[in-house]
Each structure stands twice: as structure tokens, then as C-alpha cells.
Design a protein around this motif. Structure first.
Motif, short mmCIF file in Angstrom:
data_model
loop_
_atom_site.label_atom_id
_atom_site.label_comp_id
_atom_site.label_asym_id
_atom_site.label_seq_id
_atom_site.Cartn_x
_atom_site.Cartn_y
_atom_site.Cartn_z
N ALA A 187 0.82 -1.21 0.00
CA ALA A 187 0.00 0.00 0.00
C ALA A 187 0.85 1.26 0.00
O ALA A 187 0.64 2.17 -0.80
CB ALA A 187 -0.93 -0.01 1.22
N PHE A 188 1.86 1.29 0.87
CA PHE A 188 2.63 2.53 1.00
C PHE A 188 3.35 2.87 -0.31
O PHE A 188 3.25 3.98 -0.81
CB PHE A 188 3.64 2.44 2.14
N TYR A 191 0.82 3.99 -3.05
CA TYR A 191 0.28 5.34 -2.90
C TYR A 191 1.38 6.38 -3.04
O TYR A 191 1.14 7.50 -3.50
CB TYR A 191 -0.47 5.48 -1.57
N PHE A 192 2.59 6.01 -2.66
CA PHE A 192 3.70 6.96 -2.81
C PHE A 192 3.95 7.26 -4.28
O PHE A 192 4.06 8.42 -4.70
CB PHE A 192 4.96 6.39 -2.14
N THR A 195 1.03 9.22 -5.72
CA THR A 195 1.07 10.62 -5.27
C THR A 195 2.10 11.41 -6.08
O THR A 195 1.82 12.54 -6.52
CB THR A 195 1.42 10.68 -3.78
N PHE B 70 -4.06 8.62 2.53
CA PHE B 70 -3.66 7.22 2.34
C PHE B 70 -2.22 7.02 2.80
O PHE B 70 -1.90 6.03 3.46
CB PHE B 70 -3.76 6.83 0.86
N ILE B 71 -1.34 7.96 2.40
CA ILE B 71 0.08 7.80 2.75
C ILE B 71 0.27 7.84 4.26
O ILE B 71 1.01 7.04 4.84
CB ILE B 71 0.93 8.87 2.04
N PHE B 74 -1.36 4.48 5.70
CA PHE B 74 -0.60 3.25 5.44
C PHE B 74 0.86 3.41 5.83
O PHE B 74 1.52 2.44 6.20
CB PHE B 74 -0.73 2.85 3.98
N GLY B 75 1.39 4.63 5.73
CA GLY B 75 2.79 4.87 6.08
C GLY B 75 3.03 4.67 7.56
O GLY B 75 4.05 4.14 7.98
#
Lengths: 222, 218
Positions: A187-188, A191-192, A195, B70-71, B74-75
Motif C-alpha cells: 500500500a505505501f 500510494y507513494f 502521489t 492514504f500515505i 498506510f505509512g
């Protein structure tokens, strides 16, 4: 703790990312053109007090600017079918973007129209130009040129806002991100990367709009 | 007809609206404090904090709020923190708000004529004194209208937090729409709720703007 970042797990899905980017741009492009046309109609109705449209646009602008885009989208996609208006997710997304940008650009373009010096209109009238000719040849081009930077910013804001269209299953860039992270469980990273893609899109869209403004409206727009 | 009455729908939506209001206030207050830090970094004479603040602003203004959420969501689990949706929502909106307010306020500080800086420098004021006694009081006056105007964006921004599972007005609306099969009514009421929160702020911001322009015209 040692978490090993794995961005290759995201890049495997580059086709989905590119397809999503394309759809995000398409949604933004159609929305921007139609939204600016609607905004121009609203602006002239408001600035020149064309009854009854000036009142209608005034209410429309307040309603849209004081409610979230996500709620507008849900109202159109989930709410309108109960009135018998059936739409697929793309029609709903495009309609929501157009309605949203139309409201903001009505106010932006109105400011440009209202800044037209009276002498310009009087000069055009003395040349026996019709109202329509005056609007399209004398008032609108410099008005748009004056407010073009604000229009560019608003279109970028709308483009970033389209990411919530994933919530009605319109398969744009955020939808692609959600899909990819459900497959690769990264996920990270997903999305990174997405983004960062939005950031580049924002820079790119801004550049394209600035160039378009220069082309269409001449050197007055910066 | 479903067995959920209109009064039940309204009562639930009011409960959701309270969370929207709470989140908006939290983000606005904390975002305002962080925004002050962004402002001071952005107008610092040292180029390093200035560039960092500029990059911070560009990142938050150039990416979707949803992606920022989201970041964060989830981060944070990557570094071993399982944070609940409300905390991710508050943190995300605070950062988002700080970037925008920092940039808005920078514009207000830069709108103060250069002569004010020069005059206060000629009175041997230090940079901090100039800020404290000359620049900020004047900047504050022109900052109020756009700041109130931006608060509308914060309230509307809270709707996006429904997507990461924070149960505020929009999420409550989605759940009610599913339960009652009356999406038109429910989302209409949800929109009305946001309008009731945002319209007074918009109108107040416009009134403040007119006041400032009016007094400047003299």
C-alpha cells in the motif's frame, strides 16, 4: 524493524497506472472545457444581470462552493437515479466535475468581466457592435486573460479532486492505485508512486494551461 | 418503505455532523499553529528553511488530499504505528491546512509595503521587533478574510476522510443511504448539512473582504 521497500512491485502494474493517468487527464480535460463554458455563461449572466439567469447562477454558485465535491458526486451518482436519471460512473464523474468547475469559474471569470473598463464597451457600442459581438470580441478575451492564472489554479485543484471519483468506481488513477495495492499488498509504495504521479500531473497541467493561455489570449496572460 | 424514520436519519446525520465539526476545528486550530511555523520558515532570511517550506507547500498543494491521507494511514503502519482513522484524518488535514494557511499568510506579509520594513529598520528595530510591532499587526488585518474563506475548504476537506473510514457526516450519509435505500434524500440532507456549516463562513469572509476594500478606498 526492517521493512524492505519494494517499488518494483508497483512498477509491474505500469499499464494500469498509465491507463488511470489517461482517464484522469480525460476527465480533467472534458471537465475543464465544459466547466469553463458553463462558467463563462454564468459569469456573463451575473456580471450583466441577465434575469432570471443571474439569480439562478447566484444560487448555483453558493450551493456548489459550500458543499464538498465528494457529496456532489454521491448525490449525482447515487441520488439522481431515484429521480429516474440513470448514469454510468463516467457520466456522473464528468457531470460532477463540470458542475463543480462551472461554479468556481463563474466567480473567477465574473471578476474578469467586471474589471472591463466602461470605455471599452462604449467604444464598441459606438462602432455599432451587437451585444454578442461586444461580449465575444471586446469583453471576454481580456477578461479571461486577466483571470487566467486563477483559472489554471482552479483546474489543477479540480484535477487533484477527481481522485475521489474512485469512490464511485470510475477507473481513474486513484482507482488504479487502490486496485494495485489490493493485488501486491504494497500500500505505501503504491500510494507513494501514485502521489508522485499526481504531483507531476499537476505541474504538467499547469504548464499546458499556461501555454494555452498564451496562445489563445495573447501576451496579456502571464 | 423502510423502517428507519426521517427523524432517525436526521438524528444520525447530526451526530455525523458533530464529528465533521470537531475534525474541522481540530484541523483548523492545529493547522493554523503549524501554518505559522510554515509562514516563518517561508519568509526567513536563511534560504534553507525558506526552500524547505516552499517544497512543503508545493507538495501539499500539488497532490490530492486523499493521497495524503492514504500515505499517512498506510505509512504509519509501516513504522509500526497502528493509528486509528480519526487520528490519520486529523493529522492529514492539519498538514494540509498548514501548507495552505502558510502560503496565504505569506501573501499577506508580502503585501505590506516595503517602506514599512525600511521605516522600522531605520528606527533600529531588530527583525523580530519589526515583525512583532510593524509587519504582523498589519498583515493580520488583511489575513482575516482569506483565512475565514479557507476554513470553508477545511470543512469540505473533511468529507474526504470518510474514504479512510472516519465516520463523519459523509460516511454517516453513505451508511444511511445503504440502509434506507433513500440516497436522494440522505445525500440531499448531507449536502444541506455542509451548506449550513460552510455558508456562514463564506458569507462572513465576503463581508470582511468588502470591509477591508471599503476602508482602503479612502
Amino acid at each position: 524493524m526492517a521493512y524492505a521497500f519494494d517499488f518494483s512491485a508497483v512498477l509491474e502494474y505500469r499499464e494500469a497506472l498509465l491507463a488511470g493517468t489517461g482517464r484522469t487527464l480525460m476527465l480533467t480535460g472534458i471537465g475543464a472545457v465544459a466547466g469553463l463554458v458553463l462558467g463563462t455563461a454564468g459569469a456573463v449572466s451575473r456580471a450583466w444581470r441577465l434575469a432570471p439567469f443571474d439569480r439562478i447562477f447566484a444560487v448555483y454558485v453558493e450551493l456548489i462552493r459550500n458543499t464538498p465535491f465528494l457529496v456532489q458526486l454521491f448525490f449525482i451518482f447515487f441520488g439522481l437515479p431515484s429521480l429516474g436519471v440513470q448514469m454510468d460512473e463516467w457520466q456522473a464523474a464528468i457531470l460532477a466535475v463540470v458542475i463543480n468547475l462551472g461554479a468556481y469559474s463563474t466567480e473567477i471569470i465574473r471578476a474578469g468581466i467586471e474589471a472591463t473598463p466602461r470605455g471599452q464597451i462604449e467604444a464598441a457600442q459606438s462602432l455599432a457592435m451587437t451585444r454578442r459581438q461586444i461580449f465575444f470580441h471586446v469583453v471576454l478575451p481580456p477578461a479571461l486573460a486577466k483571470v487566467w492564472p486563477a483559472i489554471c489554479s482552479q483546474v489543477v485543484i479540480v484535477m487533484l479532486g477527481t481522485s475521489v471519483c474512485s469512490q464511485i468506481a470510475a477507473e481513474e488513477l486513484t482507482f488504479a492505485a487502490n486496485f494495485i495495492q489490493s493485488r501486491n499488498f504494497r500500500a505505501f509504495e503504491t500510494y507513494f508512486v501514485v502521489t508522485a504521479m499526481y504531483f507531476l500531473l499537476a505541474v504538467g497541467v499547469r504548464q499546458v494551461l499556461a501555454l494555452t493561455g498564451q496562445r489563445l489570449l495573447g501576451r496579456r496572460s502571464k | 418503505m423502510s423502517d428507519i424514520e426521517l427523524s432517525d436519519i436526521v438524528r444520525n446525520l447530526l451526530g455525523g455532523a458533530a464529528w465533521t465539526l470537531g475534525l474541522s476545528l481540530t484541523a483548523f486550530v492545529l493547522g493554523g499553529l503549524a501554518g505559522l511555523a510554515v509562514l516563518f520558515a517561508r519568509i526567513a532570511r536563511n534560504p534553507l528553511p525558506r526552500r524547505l517550506a516552499q517544497a512543503y507547500i508545493e507538495v501539499f498543494q500539488g497532490t490530492p488530499l486523499l493521497m495524503q491521507l492514504f500515505i499517512i494511514f498506510f505509512g504509519s503502519s509501516l513504522i509500526g504505528l497502528e493509528i486509528p482513522p480519526w487520528l490519520a484524518a486529523a493529522l492529514g488535514l492539519t498538514l494540509f491546512t498548514s501548507a495552505y494557511l502558510g502560503e496565504i499568510w505569506r501573501g499577506c506579509v508580502e503585501a505590506i509595503p516595503k517602506g514599512q520594513w525600511e521605516a522600522s529598520a531605520s528606527l533600529a528595530m531588530s527583525h523580530v521587533e519589526q515583525m512583532r510591532h510593524v509587519i504582523l499587526p498589519q498583515a493580520l488585518r488583511i489575513a482575516i478574510a482569506p483565512t475565514v474563506g479557507f476554513s470553508v475548504q477545511v470543512v469540505k476537506g473533511t468529507a474526504v476522510t470518510s474514504i479512510i473510514g472516519f465516520v463523519e457526516l459523509t460516511k454517516t450519509g453513505s451508511m444511511l443511504a445503504n440502509a434506507t435505500f433513500q440516497p436522494f434524500l440522505v445525500f440531499g440532507l448531507v449536502a444541506l448539512g455542509y451548506f449550513a456549516l460552510c455558508y456562514p463562513l463564506s458569507a462572513y469572509s465576503r463581508m470582511l473582504e468588502r470591509k477591508i476594500h471599503g476602508s482602503r478606498a479612502h
